[in-house]
Design a protein around this motif. Structure first.
Motif, mmCIF file in Angstrom:
data_model
loop_
_atom_site.group_PDB
_atom_site.id
_atom_site.type_symbol
_atom_site.label_atom_id
_atom_site.label_comp_id
_atom_site.label_asym_id
_atom_site.label_seq_id
_atom_site.Cartn_x
_atom_site.Cartn_y
_atom_site.Cartn_z
ATOM 1 N N UNK A 141 -74.160 -0.122 36.200
ATOM 2 C CA UNK A 141 -73.660 -1.379 35.649
ATOM 3 C C UNK A 141 -72.478 -1.059 34.751
ATOM 4 N N UNK A 142 -71.307 -1.548 35.157
ATOM 5 C CA UNK A 142 -70.045 -1.224 34.482
ATOM 6 C C UNK A 142 -69.515 -2.464 33.757
ATOM 7 N N UNK A 143 -69.770 -2.586 32.456
ATOM 8 C CA UNK A 143 -69.204 -3.719 31.715
ATOM 9 C C UNK A 143 -67.674 -3.617 31.657
ATOM 10 N N UNK A 144 -67.020 -4.749 31.751
ATOM 11 C CA UNK A 144 -65.550 -4.741 31.804
ATOM 12 C C UNK A 144 -64.926 -4.208 30.518
ATOM 13 N N UNK A 145 -65.606 -4.381 29.386
ATOM 14 C CA UNK A 145 -65.120 -3.809 28.122
ATOM 15 C C UNK A 145 -66.037 -2.668 27.663
ATOM 16 N N UNK A 146 -66.647 -1.979 28.612
ATOM 17 C CA UNK A 146 -67.560 -0.891 28.293
ATOM 18 C C UNK A 146 -66.842 0.435 28.105
ATOM 19 N N UNK A 147 -67.611 1.510 28.107
ATOM 20 C CA UNK A 147 -67.065 2.842 27.861
ATOM 21 C C UNK A 147 -66.566 3.521 29.130
ATOM 22 N N UNK A 148 -67.088 3.118 30.284
ATOM 23 C CA UNK A 148 -66.721 3.747 31.560
ATOM 24 C C UNK A 148 -65.698 2.877 32.290
ATOM 25 N N UNK A 167 -62.605 4.394 33.554
ATOM 26 C CA UNK A 167 -61.742 5.230 34.391
ATOM 27 C C UNK A 167 -62.546 5.849 35.530
ATOM 28 N N UNK A 168 -61.878 6.087 36.641
ATOM 29 C CA UNK A 168 -62.579 6.645 37.801
ATOM 30 C C UNK A 168 -63.170 8.019 37.510
ATOM 31 N N UNK A 169 -62.471 8.834 36.700
ATOM 32 C CA UNK A 169 -62.981 10.175 36.423
ATOM 33 C C UNK A 169 -64.309 10.129 35.686
ATOM 34 N N UNK A 170 -64.552 9.040 34.933
ATOM 35 C CA UNK A 170 -65.820 8.901 34.230
ATOM 36 C C UNK A 170 -66.962 8.563 35.198
ATOM 37 N N UNK A 171 -66.637 7.821 36.228
ATOM 38 C CA UNK A 171 -67.651 7.359 37.171
ATOM 39 C C UNK A 171 -67.847 8.334 38.330
ATOM 40 N N UNK A 172 -66.863 9.194 38.572
ATOM 41 C CA UNK A 172 -66.912 10.100 39.716
ATOM 42 C C UNK A 172 -68.175 10.967 39.770
ATOM 43 N N UNK A 173 -68.666 11.538 38.650
ATOM 44 C CA UNK A 173 -69.898 12.349 38.737
ATOM 45 C C UNK A 173 -71.087 11.576 39.305
ATOM 46 N N UNK A 174 -71.179 10.301 38.973
ATOM 47 C CA UNK A 174 -72.274 9.478 39.491
ATOM 48 C C UNK A 174 -72.114 9.271 40.993
ATOM 49 N N UNK A 175 -70.866 9.055 41.432
ATOM 50 C CA UNK A 175 -70.597 8.906 42.859
ATOM 51 C C UNK A 175 -70.921 10.190 43.616
ATOM 52 N N UNK A 176 -70.673 11.332 42.981
ATOM 53 C CA UNK A 176 -70.888 12.626 43.624
ATOM 54 C C UNK A 176 -72.367 12.957 43.771
ATOM 55 N N UNK A 231 -77.462 7.382 46.623
ATOM 56 C CA UNK A 231 -77.830 6.016 46.993
ATOM 57 C C UNK A 231 -77.391 5.091 45.859
ATOM 58 N N UNK A 232 -76.066 5.089 45.618
ATOM 59 C CA UNK A 232 -75.490 4.446 44.428
ATOM 60 C C UNK A 232 -74.732 3.172 44.774
ATOM 61 N N UNK A 233 -74.914 2.179 43.916
ATOM 62 C CA UNK A 233 -74.083 0.984 43.951
ATOM 63 C C UNK A 233 -73.480 0.798 42.561
ATOM 64 N N UNK A 234 -72.244 0.346 42.499
ATOM 65 C CA UNK A 234 -71.573 0.078 41.225
ATOM 66 C C UNK A 234 -71.295 -1.414 41.135
ATOM 67 N N UNK A 235 -71.613 -1.995 40.001
ATOM 68 C CA UNK A 235 -71.437 -3.434 39.824
ATOM 69 C C UNK A 235 -70.802 -3.700 38.471
ATOM 70 N N UNK A 236 -69.736 -4.469 38.467
ATOM 71 C CA UNK A 236 -69.101 -4.854 37.210
ATOM 72 C C UNK A 236 -69.744 -6.127 36.654
#
Length: 279
Positions: free
Chosen positions: A225-232, A234-243, A247-252
Motif C-alpha cells: 500500500x503506497x500512500x501518495x504522500x508516504x515515504x515510498x 521512488x522506484x528504487x525504494x519499491x524495487x526490493x519488494x518487486x524483486x 506474488x506482489x500487488x502495489x496499490x496507491x
C-alpha cells in the motif's frame, strides 16, 4: 461492534491487544514505531463482520510490557506466534505498517505457513543498514517528526499542541484524538509523554539496522500500500519488494504515512478487497 481489550501473559511480558471477535477468518493488525493498537480502530470496525481481528500493542508500546532489553525481531515474532497459539490460529492474514512491514517480511520467510497474506502499509528500512549509519541514530531521532510526540511535556495541553502538528494527526478527527489520548500518560515526575519507551525505540532501531528484510524469494500473497504522500515514492525504494515478493500487488491510496488515520474511507476498502481475494 466495539473491540475488547485483552491481555496475554507470557513468561517474559504481558501482551495487551484489542480483539474484534465477530467473524471467523484470522486477521492480525500490526502497528508501526511509537503507535499502538488503537490506530487500527477504523479498519477493525470496517472488517469485523468477516474476520476475527486482533491488534496487539507491540512490546514497548501502549499497554503491553516495556522491558529494558530484547526488542529483536525474533522476540516480536515469538510474541505474535504465542498470541496466535493462544487464539487457536494456525495462520493469519497480516496487515503491517512501517517498521512492522519489515517484521512481516522476515516472518514470511522464516515461517511462511503462519501467514496467509501480508499487507505492507508504507513499509520502511527493508535492507540491512550499513553499520556506519549507527552514529547517525541520535540525529535521526530528532529528525523523525513523529518521535517528537514522545515528550517530555510540561502539560497535557503542550503534548496535544505538539501532536496536532504531526502528520498522523492531520485533520484531528475523533479517531485521531482517541489515538493520541490512548498513547500518552503522566509520568511520576508530573510531566507528560508517550507510553512508547526510549528502550523500545533504541532496541527496535538497532534490530532494524542489523537484520535484512529480504534474503530469499517469498511466495506469500502480498499487497504494497503506497500512500501518495508516504515515504515510498521512488522506484528504487519499491524495487526490493518487486524483486523478492513473487506474488506482489502495489496499490496507491491517498494520504500520508498513516492512511488508516488520515484517509480511512479510501484505505479500508483497499485492504478489504485484497483480503477478500485471499480468504
Amino acid at each position: 461492534m466495539m473491540p475488547v481489550r485483552q491481555t496475554l501473559s507470557k513468561s517474559d511480558i504481558q501482551l495487551s491487544y484489542l480483539e474484534w471477535n465477530q467473524g471467523q477468518e484470522p486477521l492480525l493488525l500490526l502497528h508501526g514505531l511509537g503507535d499502538h493498537a488503537l490506530v487500527w480502530s477504523s479498519l477493525g470496525d470496517y472488517l469485523a463482520a468477516d474476520y476475527h481481528i486482533v491488534a496487539p500493542d507491540m512490546r514497548g508500546h501502549g499497554q503491553s510490557s516495556k522491558p529494558e532489553i530484547d526488542y529483536s525481531f525474533e522476540s516480536a515474532i515469538a510474541d505474535l506466534e504465542t498470541l496466535m497459539d493462544h487464539l487457536g490460529w494456525t495462520f493469519a492474514h497480516i496487515v503491517s505498517h512501517s517498521w512492522t512491514g519489515k517484521l512481516a517480511a522476515i516472518w514470511a520467510r522464516q515461517n511462511p505457513k503462519r501467514l496467509r497474506s501480508i499487507i505492507l502499509v508504507d513499509p520502511i528500512f527493508i535492507w540491512k543498514m550499513p553499520s556506519l549509519l549507527r552514529v547517525t541514530f541520535p540525529a535521526l531521532y530528532r529528525f523523525l517528526p513523529f518521535l517528537k510526540s514522545m515528550g517530555p511535556f510540561t502539560s497535557h495541553e503542550e503534548a496535544e499542541q505538539q501532536a496536532r502538528q504531526l502528520k498522523q494527526y492531520e485533520g484531528w478527527s475523533s479517531l485521531q484524538q482517541q489515538v493520541f489520548q490512548a498513547g500518552i500518560e503522566q509520568k511520576p515526575d508530573g510531566s507528560w509523554g508517550s507510553k512508547f519507551t526510549i528502550a523500545a525505540r533504541d532496541g527496535i532501531f538497532e534490530a532494524v539496522m542489523e537484520v535484512p528484510g529480504f534474503t530469499i524469494p517469498i511466495d506469500t500473497p502480498a499487497l504494497f500500500v503506497q500512500p501518495k504522500q508516504g515515504l515510498n515514492r521512488q522506484n528504487w525504494q519499491i524495487q526490493p519488494y518487486k524483486t523478492y515478493l513473487k506474488n506482489l500487488r502495489i496499490c496507491q491510496v491517498p494520504g500520508n504515512h498513516w492512511p488508516f488515520l488520515t484517509q480511512p474511507e479510501a484505505f479500508n476498502p483497499t485492504v478489504a478487497a485484497f483480503l477478500a481475494e485471499h480468504r
